[in-house]
Design an enzyme around this catalytic site. Structure first.
Site, PDB file in Angstrom:
ATOM      1  N   SER A  47      18.509   0.189   7.123  1.00  0.00           N
ATOM      2  CA  SER A  47      17.702   0.530   8.290  1.00  0.00           C
ATOM      3  C   SER A  47      17.491   2.038   8.288  1.00  0.00           C
ATOM      4  O   SER A  47      18.446   2.798   8.086  1.00  0.00           O
ATOM      5  CB  SER A  47      18.412   0.099   9.581  1.00  0.00           C
ATOM      6  OG  SER A  47      17.680   0.503  10.714  1.00  0.00           O
ATOM      7  N   ASN A  75     -13.264  -0.069   7.170  1.00  0.00           N
ATOM      8  CA  ASN A  75     -13.445   1.347   6.822  1.00  0.00           C
ATOM      9  C   ASN A  75     -14.858   1.624   6.321  1.00  0.00           C
ATOM     10  O   ASN A  75     -15.497   2.607   6.717  1.00  0.00           O
ATOM     11  CB  ASN A  75     -12.443   1.747   5.738  1.00  0.00           C
ATOM     12  CG  ASN A  75     -11.006   1.743   6.211  1.00  0.00           C
ATOM     13  OD1 ASN A  75     -10.731   1.765   7.409  1.00  0.00           O
ATOM     14  ND2 ASN A  75     -10.080   1.693   5.275  1.00  0.00           N
ATOM     15  N   PHE A 132       3.029  -5.868   3.640  1.00  0.00           N
ATOM     16  CA  PHE A 132       1.699  -6.232   4.101  1.00  0.00           C
ATOM     17  C   PHE A 132       1.738  -7.658   4.642  1.00  0.00           C
ATOM     18  O   PHE A 132       2.163  -8.588   3.964  1.00  0.00           O
ATOM     19  CB  PHE A 132       0.673  -6.140   2.973  1.00  0.00           C
ATOM     20  CG  PHE A 132      -0.744  -6.424   3.429  1.00  0.00           C
ATOM     21  CD1 PHE A 132      -1.475  -5.448   4.085  1.00  0.00           C
ATOM     22  CD2 PHE A 132      -1.319  -7.672   3.241  1.00  0.00           C
ATOM     23  CE1 PHE A 132      -2.766  -5.694   4.525  1.00  0.00           C
ATOM     24  CE2 PHE A 132      -2.608  -7.940   3.673  1.00  0.00           C
ATOM     25  CZ  PHE A 132      -3.335  -6.948   4.322  1.00  0.00           C
ATOM     26  N   ASN A 142     -12.017   2.205  -9.140  1.00  0.00           N
ATOM     27  CA  ASN A 142     -11.530   3.538  -9.459  1.00  0.00           C
ATOM     28  C   ASN A 142     -11.159   3.538 -10.947  1.00  0.00           C
ATOM     29  O   ASN A 142     -11.339   2.531 -11.646  1.00  0.00           O
ATOM     30  CB  ASN A 142     -10.368   3.970  -8.551  1.00  0.00           C
ATOM     31  CG  ASN A 142      -9.140   3.074  -8.698  1.00  0.00           C
ATOM     32  OD1 ASN A 142      -8.899   2.465  -9.742  1.00  0.00           O
ATOM     33  ND2 ASN A 142      -8.347   2.985  -7.646  1.00  0.00           N
ATOM     34  N   THR A 157     -14.928   5.766  -9.347  1.00  0.00           N
ATOM     35  CA  THR A 157     -14.458   7.006  -8.731  1.00  0.00           C
ATOM     36  C   THR A 157     -13.298   7.569  -9.546  1.00  0.00           C
ATOM     37  O   THR A 157     -12.429   6.828 -10.011  1.00  0.00           O
ATOM     38  CB  THR A 157     -14.030   6.769  -7.274  1.00  0.00           C
ATOM     39  OG1 THR A 157     -13.054   5.714  -7.224  1.00  0.00           O
ATOM     40  CG2 THR A 157     -15.230   6.364  -6.421  1.00  0.00           C
ATOM     41  N   LEU A 158     -13.281   8.897  -9.703  1.00  0.00           N
ATOM     42  CA  LEU A 158     -12.317   9.564 -10.585  1.00  0.00           C
ATOM     43  C   LEU A 158     -11.467  10.586  -9.832  1.00  0.00           C
ATOM     44  O   LEU A 158     -10.970  11.540 -10.424  1.00  0.00           O
ATOM     45  CB  LEU A 158     -13.067  10.256 -11.729  1.00  0.00           C
ATOM     46  CG  LEU A 158     -14.045   9.382 -12.532  1.00  0.00           C
ATOM     47  CD1 LEU A 158     -14.864  10.242 -13.484  1.00  0.00           C
ATOM     48  CD2 LEU A 158     -13.299   8.293 -13.285  1.00  0.00           C
ATOM     49  N   ASP A 210     -13.082   4.179   0.261  1.00  0.00           N
ATOM     50  CA  ASP A 210     -13.924   3.428   1.205  1.00  0.00           C
ATOM     51  C   ASP A 210     -14.999   4.339   1.796  1.00  0.00           C
ATOM     52  O   ASP A 210     -16.149   3.933   1.967  1.00  0.00           O
ATOM     53  CB  ASP A 210     -13.070   2.840   2.331  1.00  0.00           C
ATOM     54  CG  ASP A 210     -11.964   1.928   1.813  1.00  0.00           C
ATOM     55  OD1 ASP A 210     -12.122   1.386   0.706  1.00  0.00           O
ATOM     56  OD2 ASP A 210     -10.952   1.769   2.518  1.00  0.00           O
TER      57      ASP A 210
END
Length: 328
Positions: A36, A52, A116, A195, A223-224, A257
């Site tokens: 914890s 987004n 998640f 990406n 995307t880079l 995004d």
């Protein structure tokens, strides 16, 4: 241009632990872990890839339609989306599940422990695009972004059946889907977003070479990060667009995004791929310099200043006329 953005809608719960996780782990007791951590700070952020992207499009003066599944706790988030120009009438509201949630604790060394919860997102597989098309009187583009895998496959197939151009944006779901599923997502998209890492993973998952992927995608945008963007099309030279320099780096989450929002908005304005990528990079840097995936502000003057500084006066002048829908 009528754009529907399909994909995840989520809430992020982000916490900071001032110590080090490693100090709490006992090497010979890792099979029985019960830990914890007392966190110093909790930040609750609106997120989800589709949400987004839709918010970014809304802030650029478009009226995107968000298509996804949210939970019984969606009311406040829905109001926020509407205030940012997003049509939420095609969002499925679960009767018994919460909106998807990402819970993450980060320690002093930037190590993370995260969970998640898919929640209502699992119900996205039950959403059909035909009623969305009927309600809106047609669609010009559907973005198939990370979502419940069955929903991604369904929306891709529906786009093909209905003759609607679509953009494939499999992103983090590439790691989960098998070869046949990933190949199905590449059933002649007009646009493909990845990406740099995902571009390699995509080839590994499909078993296709770069040229074989290109033969199936109209335009492949990769995307880079700080190196900018690579745009590939069959039979044309590869286009490299440099990134807009950041004045500070606050939070990289959601930057991709934001780039997609700018790129798609510019294409909706019928600009070429270079101008679209330049606008995407400018929106991305606003997100990078803000905490949270949807917390950045865009004004025409600030946006044009960044475009002019990075790409010159001609770029800024060509895009200026399209920014009338952006709040001052």
């Amino acid at each position: 241009m009528r754009i529907a953005v399909t994909g995840s809608i989520a809430t992020d719960h982000l916490m900071d632990f001032p110590g080090r996780f490693a100090n709490q782990l006992i090497a010979d007791r890792l099979d029985r872990v019960s830990l914890s951590f007392l966190a110093d700070e909790l930040r609750i952020r609106r997120g989800g890839v589709a949400a987004n992207i839709a918010v970014g499009l809304g802030r650029l003066g478009l009226a995107p339609t968000l298509v996804g599944a949210a939970g019984t706790d969606f009311a406040d988030y829905q109001l926020w989306l509407k205030e940012n120009g997003v049509d939420t009438d095609s969002v499925r509201i679960s009767t018994d599940k919460h909106t998807a949630r990402f819970v993450c604790t980060t320690d002093a060394d930037q190590n993370q422990i995260a969970t998640f919860y898919a929640g209502a997102m699992a119900e996205a597989r039950h959403i059909a695009l035909a009623p969305v098309v009927e309600r809106l009187g047609g669609l010009d583009l559907v973005v198939v972004s990370p979502n419940d895998p069955e929903a991604m496959l369904r929306h891709t197939a529906e786009c093909r059946e209905l003759g609607i151009p679509f953009a494939a944006d499999p992103s983090q779901q590439l790691a989960r889907m098998d070869r046949d599923e990933v190949r199905a997502l590449l059933d002649r998209p007009q646009l493909l977003f990845t990406n740099e890492y995902e571009a390699i993973l995509l080839q590994e998952r499909t078993g296709w070479t770069e040229q074989e992927v290109l033969a199936r995608a109209g335009t492949w945008i990769t995307t880079l990060g700080a190196e900018g963007v690579r745009i590939q099309r069959v039979g044309r030279p590869t286009l490299h667009v440099p990134a807009v320099p950041a004045t500070k780096v606050v939070d990289p989450t959601g930057v991709g995004d934001a780039f997609r929002s700018g790129y798609l908005a510019a294409r909706a304005w019928h600009t070429n791929s270079e101008r679209a990528a330049q606008l995407g990079c400018a929106i991305a840097v606003f997100a990078l310099e803000s905490m949270g995936t949807q917390e950045y502000d865009i004004t025409p003057s600030a946006l044009l200043t960044r475009l002019r500084g990075a790409y010159g006066a001609q770029c800024a002048d060509e895009l200026a006329g399209h920014l009338a829908g952006v709040a001052a």
